[in-house]
Design a protein around this motif. Structure first.
Motif, PDB file in Angstrom:
ATOM      1  N   LYS A 435      55.294  12.468 -41.708  1.00 48.81           N
ATOM      2  CA  LYS A 435      55.593  13.268 -42.898  1.00 48.81           C
ATOM      3  C   LYS A 435      54.509  14.309 -43.152  1.00 48.81           C
ATOM      4  N   GLU A 436      53.258  13.960 -42.854  1.00 51.04           N
ATOM      5  CA  GLU A 436      52.171  14.919 -43.057  1.00 51.04           C
ATOM      6  C   GLU A 436      52.258  16.071 -42.054  1.00 51.04           C
ATOM      7  N   LEU A 437      52.737  15.785 -40.851  1.00 51.38           N
ATOM      8  CA  LEU A 437      52.955  16.862 -39.886  1.00 51.38           C
ATOM      9  C   LEU A 437      54.006  17.834 -40.402  1.00 51.38           C
ATOM     10  N   LEU A 482      61.613  16.916 -37.874  1.00 50.37           N
ATOM     11  CA  LEU A 482      60.760  17.886 -37.195  1.00 50.37           C
ATOM     12  C   LEU A 482      61.485  19.204 -36.931  1.00 50.37           C
ATOM     13  N   ILE A 483      62.752  19.138 -36.555  1.00 52.87           N
ATOM     14  CA  ILE A 483      63.463  20.351 -36.167  1.00 52.87           C
ATOM     15  C   ILE A 483      63.587  21.333 -37.327  1.00 52.87           C
ATOM     16  N   PRO A 484      64.013  20.921 -38.521  1.00 57.52           N
ATOM     17  CA  PRO A 484      64.018  21.883 -39.640  1.00 57.52           C
ATOM     18  C   PRO A 484      62.634  22.420 -39.970  1.00 57.52           C
ATOM     19  N   ALA A 485      61.601  21.572 -39.860  1.00 61.41           N
ATOM     20  CA  ALA A 485      60.240  22.038 -40.141  1.00 61.41           C
ATOM     21  C   ALA A 485      59.804  23.089 -39.126  1.00 61.41           C
ATOM     22  N   LEU A 486      60.153  22.905 -37.866  1.00 59.12           N
ATOM     23  CA  LEU A 486      59.783  23.878 -36.834  1.00 59.12           C
ATOM     24  C   LEU A 486      60.518  25.201 -37.038  1.00 59.12           C
ATOM     25  N   THR A 487      61.783  25.144 -37.366  1.00 64.25           N
ATOM     26  CA  THR A 487      62.521  26.380 -37.600  1.00 64.25           C
ATOM     27  C   THR A 487      62.005  27.113 -38.836  1.00 64.25           C
ATOM     28  N   THR A 488      61.677  26.362 -39.893  1.00 63.52           N
ATOM     29  CA  THR A 488      61.126  26.985 -41.099  1.00 63.52           C
ATOM     30  C   THR A 488      59.789  27.648 -40.817  1.00 63.52           C
ATOM     31  N   ALA A 489      58.933  26.971 -40.034  1.00 67.81           N
ATOM     32  CA  ALA A 489      57.624  27.537 -39.701  1.00 67.81           C
ATOM     33  C   ALA A 489      57.772  28.848 -38.939  1.00 67.81           C
ATOM     34  N   GLU A 490      58.712  28.896 -38.006  1.00 67.54           N
ATOM     35  CA  GLU A 490      58.901  30.128 -37.232  1.00 67.54           C
ATOM     36  C   GLU A 490      59.423  31.260 -38.109  1.00 67.54           C
TER      37      GLU A 490
END
Length: 861
Positions: A435-437, A482-490
């Protein structure tokens, strides 16, 4: 200055003076520019004869030139030493020595750097260097300007490491005795302290004990706290030079005394030196001397001496692990609680302080508290080792949560940098910080994201694999978030102005094929990369997205998706309206040649690339010409002979039709390079052996992906067939159970009939049985179509031949063969020959034509 509004200009007598004042102010601004112009006399004086050699010009400029020209000569000293060291030492260096006596700060700093560069380049021997340069360095070390003095001191310390012992003893150590006396200036004694630390590593222990330690004790008891602080920081180097025994008897007592000094900076220096020397103290010294001092430091840091708090938080991880062996369980718990308290310093309401009191904290205190929490974040991996990773969830997870959600960016930035170390230490328990990641990936500050991206592939691999001993549950749990977090970061990086962070993120996202499935990449990331290539305006970002897109295409497991992406690349980039997109298409083709096999490139991209020889924009044709040698290297003879002809035809057209001079120049140069190239033959050759092996491996992997896709399709088809067969079998059983009672009644009610009627009834029943067996065999046979599951090779080949010629007539012939096999396999129980069976089969088919059509329709489905 009043603004001049020209639309309302009034040239009356009252306003005219205002405009004159404005013009005068403008002339004042221009005056420095006019004054900076040189007069003819000044230009004549600064002009140098061009026929002079470099050495003569340097001597002339140092003798009668301007300060700027002299500084230029001093900066050019390393070049002169490389060209003509003897003449430079004989003529230029004496002039530099004379000029430095009256030189300004800029020339002094330049000379210190140049002397150090000459030493590092080893233009002359160390003996010559010490004879020529050392005296100049020693003369300027005690310069009245502190910046100049420090610059020369850094050069001297570097020279001491390279000088022989005897030179150091006579030229530096002996004069140091007088320079370290109280009668000397403060600057001289500070220089002596730093030289002591460097000299201590140069000599044997007995020489240091006899000649250096008396000076060290004297400087540790100096009346000025700056000298005591400086010497205290050099005690670490002295201790390394004299060894463990002398450190225990000489250095440790001095440190204990300095730790109780009245000056806070002296106490701080003593504390840091103690921490750095922990490995040189035995268990008794640690428990009886060091530990009580550390405890007193921790107690005073919150009460009277907050100046040591930042340093204590920075060294706490090293301190806890250095004293780990002598801690009692109570002391271990106390230091852990102390770390937890520092980690939330300034965030909690302590001792009944309300919000108003917290807001009254000074800005200096807030900065100090932020530095303390940042240092706690820096020491977090060390504290995991201190408490053991098995106890992380119980002891440190709450602190980890607080630091990752800290309101200050520097704290979260430090946690993002150390996140990979924490993940490695947790190993199989890494899922606890998932969750922290996600939180750090979605952080509002792009600095935090940039810090996390550095080790993002390693972190994601640890997260999805769940360590070495973890099961598949943690992997399944971690991916959806993780996948939504990665897309949001990009997307956040794309909308910001920090394109370097976006480029770095896109480069790191190339690791995703090893982390998540091919379908997830296709639907969530692959089309996004294509959008970035088409819409982003930053070239490095577009190239990073293009390469990552090629990696995604390389590991995509569905031929249909690959074809779609290839078609979009050709249509939207290679045939795009904007020449910028067509340039990016050529960049993408370079990445494809790097990642894919030669046959893949030739199959899909060779001809679309050659079409750009007719591009209306010269820059596209120019870039294509530069790419043509790589394009030709993908060909193999004889399979790609027709492509080679197309390439030669395109080059001829360029030579004949090109009108742009720059493009034509590059075309001619490319033609010469292409003529010198040798094309690899389809068979292995020694000169292309390594490249051919690598290309063969790429091609093998691409075929493997196709085979895996085919196997998955067959598996899904077989699973669908098996479910349909099971449904049909259940339906047949229900029908049989219903008709069995009717058949029994009809048999019981039948009276003796003619023999022909009885035989006809038996034949009809047998024909129905044979027909049902033949159809059921044809339907069930594909279930055993896999070669590994076939009982023998003949059945597998029969299945293969039947599938290859699928149709109505083929179905009927296949049923015939299956009937023959069945009847021959049960020859002992056969009641009729095969010819009669065929006749019965045909008659039954004629009678039950509608039933046959329905069965054939089912089989075709």
């Amino acid at each position: 200055m009043r603004p001049v509004i020209f639309s309302k200009m009034d040239f009356s007598h009252s306003n005219l003076f205002g405009y004159i004042e404005d013009l005068q102010e403008l002339t004042i601004i221009e005056r420095p520019v006019r004054r900076s112009l040189k007069t003819p006399e000044e230009i004549e004086r600064l002009t140098v004869d061009e026929e002079l050699s470099d050495t003569e010009r340097a001597v002339y400029l140092l003798s009668s030139g301007h300060d700027i020209q002299g500084t230029s000569v001093v900066a050019n000293l390393p070049v002169l030493m490389r060209q003509n060291p003897a003449e430079t030492l004989r003529r230029v260096l004496p002039k530099i020595r004379e000029v430095l006596h009256v030189a300004g700060v800029e020339m002094q700093l330049t000379a210190a750097v140049s002397f150090l560069t000459v030493l590092q380049e080893e233009s002359v021997s160390i003996h010559t260097y010490s004879h020529s340069f050392l005296h100049i360095i020693l003369q300027n070390v005690e310069h009245r300007d502190a910046g100049v003095s420090n610059a020369w001191l850094e050069t001297l310390l570097a020279v001491i490491e390279a000088l022989p012992k005897e030179t150091v003893r006579h030229e530096i150590l002996n004069p140091l005795v007088s320079k370290a006396q109280l009668s000397q200036t403060l600057q001289s004694r500070l220089v002596s302290c730093k030289i002591m630390g460097k000299v201590a590593n140069k000599f044997e222990a007995h020489v240091i004990k006899r000649e250096v330690l008396p000076l060290v004790k004297s400087l540790c008891q100096d009346v000025e706290y700056e000298v005591r602080t400086c010497m205290c920081r050099q005690l670490e180097h002295v201790a390394r030079g004299i060894g463990t025994e002398l450190t225990k008897t000489v250095v440790l007592p001095e440190l204990v005394e300095l730790a109780r000094d009245e000056g806070s900076s002296v106490r701080l220096a003593a504390f840091e030196t103690l921490v750095n020397l922990l490995d040189m103290f035995d268990a008794d010294d640690r428990s009886q001397t060091v530990l009580p001092l550390v405890k007193s430091f921790c107690e005073k840091s919150f009460k009277a001496d907050e100046s040591i708090l930042v340093s204590l938080s920075f060294h706490l991880g090293k301190l806890c692990n250095g004293l780990y062996g002598i801690f009692t369980p109570e002391q271990h718990l106390r230091f852990l609680e102390f770390y937890k308290k520092l980690s939330t310093l300034g965030l909690q309401q302590e001792n009944g302080h309300n919000d108003n009191q917290l807001h009254l904290q000074t800005l200096e205190q807030e900065k100090k508290y932020i530095s303390v929490r940042k240092n706690c974040a820096y020491n977090f991996p060390a504290m995991i080792v201190f408490v053991d990773p098995k106890n992380f969830n119980l002891e440190l997870y709450s602190i980890f949560f607080c630091l990752c959600h800290d309101p200050e960016v520097p704290v979260r930035y430090t946690m993002a940098i150390s996140f990979f170390e924490v993940a490695k230490l947790l190993n199989s328990d890494v899922y606890t910080i998932h969750k922290e990641l996600v939180t750090l990936l979605q952080d509002e500050s792009l600095e935090v994201l940039d810090a996390l991206v550095g080790h993002l592939p390693e972190i994601l691999e640890l997260m999805t694999n769940g360590g070495e001993n973890s099961g598949s549950e943690s992997k399944l749990l971690s991916i959806p978030d993780l996948i939504p977090a990665l897309t949001t970061a990009e997307q956040r990086a794309a909308t910001s102005l920090k394109w370097r962070t976006h480029e770095k993120l896109l480069q790191k996202y190339a690791c995703l094929p090893h982390i998540i499935s091919s379908d997830q990449i296709y639907y969530r990331f692959l089309h996004r990369m294509l959008t970035v290539i088409l819409t982003n305006n930053v070239l490095p970002v577009q190239k990073a997205a293009a390469r990552t897109l090629c990696v995604y295409l390389r590991y995509n497991r569905k031929q249909e998706q690959r074809q779609e992406v290839i078609q979009k690349l050709i249509e939207q980039l290679g045939q795009g309206k904007s020449y910028w997109n067509r340039l990016r298409f050529l960049d993408t083709c370079e990445f494809i040649m790097e990642l894919f096999s030669k046959s893949f490139f030739c199959k899909y991209f060779f001809l679309p690339v050659l079409e750009l020889t007719h591009d209306p924009v010269a820059n596209v044709r120019m870039k294509l010409c530069c790419l043509l040698p790589k394009v030709k290297s993908t060909l193999k003879i004889p399979p790609d002979k027709h492509l080679l002809q197309q390439l030669e035809l395109s080059i001829r057209k360029l030579l004949c039709q090109e009108k742009d001079k720059d493009v034509l120049t590059i075309v001619k140069r490319t033609v010469l390079e292409l003529d010198r190239m040798e094309i690899s033959v389809d068979a292995f050759q020694k000169r292309f052996y390594e490249n051919d092996l690598l290309d063969q491996e790429k091609e093998r992997q691409e075929h493997l992906l196709l085979e895996m896709e085919q196997l998955e399709k067959e598996k899904q088809k077989n699973e669908g067939r098996s479910t349909n067969i099971n449904d049909k079998m259940l339906e047949k059983k229900r029908r049989d159970s219903k008709t069995s009672s009717v058949l029994a009644k009809s048999i019981n009610l039948s009276v003796s009939g003619s023999s022909s009627g009885t035989s006809a009834g038996k034949e009809e029943k047998k024909s129905k049985l044979v027909r049902s067996q033949s159809f059921s065999t044809q339907i069930l046979h594909p279930k055993y179509g896999n070669i590994d599951k076939c009982p023998n090779k003949s059945s597998a080949s029969a299945y293969t031949s039947s599938v290859s010629g699928m149709g109505k007539s083929c179905m009927l012939s296949f049923s015939d063969d299956s009937f023959r096999t069945h009847s021959s396999g049960n020859s002992g129980n056969a009641a009729f020959p095969s010819s009669s069976a065929r006749n019965l089969f045909n008659s039954a088919d004629q009678k039950n034509n509608g039933n046959k059509e329905s069965q054939s329709r089912k089989m075709s489905m």
